[in-house]
Design an enzyme around this catalytic site. Sequence first.
Site, mmCIF file in Angstrom:
data_model
loop_
_atom_site.group_PDB
_atom_site.id
_atom_site.type_symbol
_atom_site.label_atom_id
_atom_site.label_comp_id
_atom_site.label_asym_id
_atom_site.label_seq_id
_atom_site.Cartn_x
_atom_site.Cartn_y
_atom_site.Cartn_z
ATOM 1 N N SER A 17 6.361 -2.846 -1.622
ATOM 2 C CA SER A 17 5.460 -2.433 -0.539
ATOM 3 C C SER A 17 6.179 -1.536 0.473
ATOM 4 C CB SER A 17 4.924 -3.690 0.165
ATOM 5 O OG SER A 17 4.493 -3.388 1.465
HETATM 6 N N1 LIG Z 1 -2.317 -0.537 7.775
HETATM 7 C C1 LIG Z 1 -1.244 -1.253 7.147
HETATM 8 C C2 LIG Z 1 -1.362 -1.069 5.645
HETATM 9 C C3 LIG Z 1 -0.469 -1.992 4.856
HETATM 10 C C4 LIG Z 1 -0.756 -1.896 3.371
HETATM 11 O O1 LIG Z 1 -1.588 -1.104 2.934
HETATM 12 N N2 LIG Z 1 -0.068 -2.726 2.599
HETATM 13 C C5 LIG Z 1 -0.325 -2.775 1.169
HETATM 14 C C6 LIG Z 1 0.947 -2.993 0.393
HETATM 15 S S1 LIG Z 1 2.055 -1.606 0.632
HETATM 16 C C7 LIG Z 1 -1.249 -3.967 0.913
HETATM 17 O O2 LIG Z 1 -0.791 -5.065 0.702
HETATM 18 N N3 LIG Z 1 -2.546 -3.715 0.980
HETATM 19 C C8 LIG Z 1 -3.536 -4.725 0.799
HETATM 20 C C9 LIG Z 1 -4.855 -4.306 1.406
HETATM 21 O O3 LIG Z 1 -4.919 -3.209 1.977
HETATM 22 O O4 LIG Z 1 -5.798 -5.077 1.302
HETATM 23 C C10 LIG Z 1 0.097 -0.739 7.691
HETATM 24 O O5 LIG Z 1 0.121 0.303 8.349
HETATM 25 O O6 LIG Z 1 1.130 -1.394 7.482
#
Ligand SMILES: N[C@@H](CCC(=O)N[C@@H](CS)C(=O)NCC(=O)O)C(=O)O
EC number: 2.5.1.18
Length: 221
Positions: A17
């Site tokens: 991630s």
């Molecule tokens: N808006 C969050 C996004 C985080 C994200 O998209 N994480 C991914 C893994 S890299 C995830 O687990 N997404 C699951 C989802 O969006 O439901 C940030 O800026 O950190």
Amino acid sequence: MAALIRTKVELFYDVVSPYSWFGFEALCRYRPHWKMDLVLRPIFLGGVMKETGNRPPMMVPSKGLYMQKDLLRNAAYFGIPLKLIEDPFNVMIEKGTLRAQRFLTAIAHEHPEHVEGVSRELWTRIWSRGEDIVENESLRLAAKEANMKDFDIQKCFKLMDDSTVKLALKKSTEDAIEHGAFGAPTIVVHSKDNPEMFFGSDRFPLIAQMMNEEWKGPFPE
Ligand SMILES: N[C@@H](CCC(=O)N[C@@H](CS)C(=O)NCC(=O)O)C(=O)O
């Protein structure tokens, strides 16, 4: 007296991630600035996705396209040398990070002082230099870069396929899900008696407010 109270903050992450990398570096930078005890907890994101019925954002074409831009914006903001992966399906889904996360769990068990350094090296390999993190040699190089001794690396190699470590990774993944995780990074702030869960590396202003601390952007110095 209140000023002495430290807040336990758990970071549940998987090196697959990239957003977890941003969250990880921000929390590591804030460790000397916030009254917090940071606990790094490797999990298996694939397990979280499966258990919660979620799926990786790149499996939804419009999210995947958005992420390509958003990751580079965030990399510049957090000052992290991230580069997009050329073949994300192969690297993130087919090869995956189960072995890397088991290796980190073994290190957390045997040499917790090296979890931060080895995690950073693994992210740098996969998300900055486009290198493998599945083969033993790749894991060994990451640990070596993080200054682990050969003897300790070998011990962690032996341990990573042991049921103790497999169960420990499963337990951390389940703990994250119990806190309400559906993705990564999952950050749990144990302020007062009530653990509060935050998803993402973009929730630091809210986390700071909850902890009565100040968010000064990605570089607190
Ligand atoms: N808006 C969050 C996004 C985080 C994200 O998209 N994480 C991914 C893994 S890299 C995830 O687990 N997404 C699951 C989802 O969006 O439901 C940030 O800026 O950190």
